[in-house]
Design a protein around this motif. Sequence first.
Motif, PDB file in Angstrom:
ATOM      1  N   GLY A   1       0.800  -1.225   0.000  1.00  0.00           N
ATOM      2  CA  GLY A   1       0.000   0.000   0.000  1.00  0.00           C
ATOM      3  C   GLY A   1       0.822   1.259   0.000  1.00  0.00           C
ATOM      4  N   VAL A   2       2.122   1.141   0.160  1.00  0.00           N
ATOM      5  CA  VAL A   2       2.947   2.338   0.092  1.00  0.00           C
ATOM      6  C   VAL A   2       4.265   1.993  -0.617  1.00  0.00           C
ATOM      7  CG1 VAL A   2       4.173   2.119   2.309  1.00  0.00           C
ATOM      8  CG2 VAL A   2       3.664   4.394   1.393  1.00  0.00           C
ATOM      9  N   THR A   3       4.797   2.987  -1.292  1.00  0.00           N
ATOM     10  CA  THR A   3       6.066   2.822  -2.004  1.00  0.00           C
ATOM     11  C   THR A   3       7.023   3.905  -1.552  1.00  0.00           C
ATOM     12  OG1 THR A   3       4.858   2.008  -3.901  1.00  0.00           O
ATOM     13  CG2 THR A   3       7.116   2.689  -4.312  1.00  0.00           C
ATOM     14  N   LEU A   4       8.214   3.482  -1.243  1.00  0.00           N
ATOM     15  CA  LEU A   4       9.250   4.437  -0.840  1.00  0.00           C
ATOM     16  C   LEU A   4       9.949   4.983  -2.088  1.00  0.00           C
ATOM     17  CD1 LEU A   4      11.135   5.605   1.445  1.00  0.00           C
ATOM     18  CD2 LEU A   4      12.569   3.590   1.048  1.00  0.00           C
ATOM     19  N   VAL A   5      10.116   6.295  -2.138  1.00  0.00           N
ATOM     20  CA  VAL A   5      10.882   6.906  -3.228  1.00  0.00           C
ATOM     21  C   VAL A   5      11.926   7.825  -2.588  1.00  0.00           C
ATOM     22  CG1 VAL A   5      10.812   8.321  -5.319  1.00  0.00           C
ATOM     23  CG2 VAL A   5       8.870   6.850  -4.757  1.00  0.00           C
ATOM     24  N   VAL A   6      13.174   7.620  -2.961  1.00  0.00           N
ATOM     25  CA  VAL A   6      14.271   8.453  -2.452  1.00  0.00           C
ATOM     26  C   VAL A   6      14.888   9.147  -3.670  1.00  0.00           C
ATOM     27  CG1 VAL A   6      16.463   8.438  -1.189  1.00  0.00           C
ATOM     28  CG2 VAL A   6      14.691   6.761  -0.619  1.00  0.00           C
ATOM     29  N   ILE A   7      14.881  10.479  -3.639  1.00  0.00           N
ATOM     30  CA  ILE A   7      15.292  11.221  -4.846  1.00  0.00           C
ATOM     31  C   ILE A   7      16.329  12.275  -4.504  1.00  0.00           C
ATOM     32  CG2 ILE A   7      14.488  12.578  -6.821  1.00  0.00           C
ATOM     33  CD1 ILE A   7      11.673  12.105  -5.930  1.00  0.00           C
ATOM     34  N   LYS A   8      17.325  12.362  -5.345  1.00  0.00           N
ATOM     35  CA  LYS A   8      18.257  13.488  -5.253  1.00  0.00           C
ATOM     36  C   LYS A   8      17.537  14.684  -5.889  1.00  0.00           C
ATOM     37  CE  LYS A   8      23.164  13.923  -5.575  1.00  0.00           C
ATOM     38  NZ  LYS A   8      24.371  13.327  -6.129  1.00  0.00           N
ATOM     39  N   LYS A   9      17.325  15.714  -5.064  1.00  0.00           N
ATOM     40  CA  LYS A   9      16.453  16.826  -5.493  1.00  0.00           C
ATOM     41  C   LYS A   9      16.885  17.478  -6.800  1.00  0.00           C
ATOM     42  CE  LYS A   9      16.563  18.688  -1.396  1.00  0.00           C
ATOM     43  NZ  LYS A   9      16.473  19.509  -0.191  1.00  0.00           N
ATOM     44  N   GLU A  10      18.209  17.596  -6.985  1.00  0.00           N
ATOM     45  CA  GLU A  10      18.700  18.388  -8.121  1.00  0.00           C
ATOM     46  C   GLU A  10      18.362  17.770  -9.479  1.00  0.00           C
ATOM     47  OE1 GLU A  10      22.972  18.332  -7.423  1.00  0.00           O
ATOM     48  OE2 GLU A  10      23.153  16.615  -8.787  1.00  0.00           O
ATOM     49  N   ILE A  11      17.929  16.522  -9.510  1.00  0.00           N
ATOM     50  CA  ILE A  11      17.655  15.896 -10.817  1.00  0.00           C
ATOM     51  C   ILE A  11      16.277  16.285 -11.371  1.00  0.00           C
ATOM     52  CG2 ILE A  11      19.102  13.925 -10.167  1.00  0.00           C
ATOM     53  CD1 ILE A  11      16.531  12.183 -10.154  1.00  0.00           C
ATOM     54  N   LEU A  12      15.460  16.928 -10.533  1.00  0.00           N
ATOM     55  CA  LEU A  12      14.079  17.215 -10.955  1.00  0.00           C
ATOM     56  C   LEU A  12      13.966  18.535 -11.727  1.00  0.00           C
ATOM     57  CD1 LEU A  12      12.254  16.066  -7.714  1.00  0.00           C
ATOM     58  CD2 LEU A  12      12.475  14.829  -9.879  1.00  0.00           C
ATOM     59  N   GLY A  13      12.889  18.648 -12.491  1.00  0.00           N
ATOM     60  CA  GLY A  13      12.583  19.907 -13.182  1.00  0.00           C
ATOM     61  C   GLY A  13      13.419  20.161 -14.424  1.00  0.00           C
ATOM     62  N   LYS A  14      13.940  19.092 -15.020  1.00  0.00           N
ATOM     63  CA  LYS A  14      14.844  19.301 -16.164  1.00  0.00           C
ATOM     64  C   LYS A  14      14.357  18.667 -17.460  1.00  0.00           C
ATOM     65  CE  LYS A  14      18.843  19.944 -13.291  1.00  0.00           C
ATOM     66  NZ  LYS A  14      19.951  19.370 -12.584  1.00  0.00           N
ATOM     67  N   THR A  15      13.125  18.188 -17.481  1.00  0.00           N
ATOM     68  CA  THR A  15      12.690  17.422 -18.660  1.00  0.00           C
ATOM     69  C   THR A  15      12.140  18.293 -19.776  1.00  0.00           C
ATOM     70  OG1 THR A  15      10.462  17.196 -17.758  1.00  0.00           O
ATOM     71  CG2 THR A  15      12.024  15.407 -17.291  1.00  0.00           C
ATOM     72  N   GLY A  16      11.708  19.501 -19.446  1.00  0.00           N
ATOM     73  CA  GLY A  16      11.026  20.326 -20.443  1.00  0.00           C
ATOM     74  C   GLY A  16       9.566  19.928 -20.603  1.00  0.00           C
ATOM     75  N   ARG A  17       9.108  19.016 -19.760  1.00  0.00           N
ATOM     76  CA  ARG A  17       7.701  18.571 -19.822  1.00  0.00           C
ATOM     77  C   ARG A  17       6.850  19.594 -19.083  1.00  0.00           C
ATOM     78  NH1 ARG A  17       8.957  13.832 -18.886  1.00  0.00           N
ATOM     79  NH2 ARG A  17       8.902  13.187 -21.054  1.00  0.00           N
ATOM     80  N   GLU A  18       5.859  20.137 -19.786  1.00  0.00           N
ATOM     81  CA  GLU A  18       5.052  21.187 -19.160  1.00  0.00           C
ATOM     82  C   GLU A  18       3.703  20.648 -18.715  1.00  0.00           C
ATOM     83  OE1 GLU A  18       5.009  24.393 -21.982  1.00  0.00           O
ATOM     84  OE2 GLU A  18       7.175  24.679 -21.734  1.00  0.00           O
ATOM     85  N   ASN A  19       3.092  21.411 -17.814  1.00  0.00           N
ATOM     86  CA  ASN A  19       1.729  21.069 -17.402  1.00  0.00           C
ATOM     87  C   ASN A  19       1.612  19.640 -16.891  1.00  0.00           C
ATOM     88  OD1 ASN A  19      -0.613  22.313 -17.050  1.00  0.00           O
ATOM     89  ND2 ASN A  19      -1.213  22.396 -19.217  1.00  0.00           N
TER      90      ASN A  19
END
Length: 354
Positions: free
Chosen positions: A199-217
């Motif tokens: 019922g739950v999934t753990l996700v561990v992310i290095k913050k700096e990798i986000l927001g770089k895809t150019g995918r909008e909306n």
Amino acid sequence: MGKKHNFSAGPCILPQEVFQKSAEAILDFNGIGLSLLEISHRSKDFVAVMDEARAIVKRLMNLGDDYEVLYLGGGASLQFAMVPYNILKVGGKAAYLDTGVWAAGAIKEAKKVGDVDVVGSSKEDNYSYIPKDYKVGSEYDYFHCTSNNTIYGTQIKEFPEVDTLMVCDMSSDIFSRQLDFSKFDLIYAGAQKNMGPAGVTLVVIKKEILGKTGRENMFSILDYSQHISKESMYNTPPVFPVYATLLTLQHLENNGGIAAAEERNIAKAKLLYDTIDNHPLFETYCRDEDRSLMNVSFKLIDDSKKEEFDAAWKSAGISGLNGHRSLGGYRASIYNALPIESVQVLVDVMNSIK
Ligand code: PLP
């Protein structure tokens, strides 16, 4: 009925203390006169659970403030879609290692988001080994691998050096062995093996990798940044699985952490693999060097012994030993919480088959 020796692949055995404390929390959480299941996730008692459940992961993994920890719904399977959606650039390409049914599932979903190259695959050999002969260069946005292949009983022992982001599905061996977790930019794992209930999934992310895809909306619910900005409470979190996961991780921390768990896991796996290797009637499916410490998939060489073996392990109080439907045979899942005494019971049963 006495407690069974539970070799189930997941959901699976958890520390007994977790069941005890979970039951108490369902009846009366922290002595507040309310059940954990009937309080708001915004209440101070649950916010404290979520905060600690996030913090303990970083302590156990020895990760710093450059990482964020999330508890999300949708299983590890949702991460097959969320990973490419969040880090595969528009027009970019990802590299995947195909080591089993779950890895193939991740590949299938990623292909719906963008370009994917399968840089190595053992599919032709029924996933009996981990491919090692491949290189991943900077032309890829990320590399995705599955650390432990729950069905086939194979495990990556040495992670490759790659020239891009490193993403890993650790669903079936998370917290079972010491790793340099800072080598990974994104780790995800369904809770229902070494962490807690389904019922739950753990996700561990290095913050700096986000927001770089150019995918909008982007859909907010599929956007890691949204979950991070809401401290893993973008929507109502699965409160009970998060709490039970916290209890499991506290139990791990109080019992020597990952290092001690790894020692116990090595001892259990050795006992079982030695028995298989020294027994004329059993064999594993995979190459020796890739054998998993968590899921021991094996078969009978002589099928005429099946009835006798099945009756013997069932009458010894063993549960969950049947292999996955896609492989057959047997699978002994020897996760963190399974005591070596249960492995000894299985080994004694195996040795009684002549
Ligand atoms: N990845 C691995 C390695 C698994 O073993 C599993 C399930 O057993 C999954 C992904 C899928 O997990 P879920 O059922 O949480 O979506």
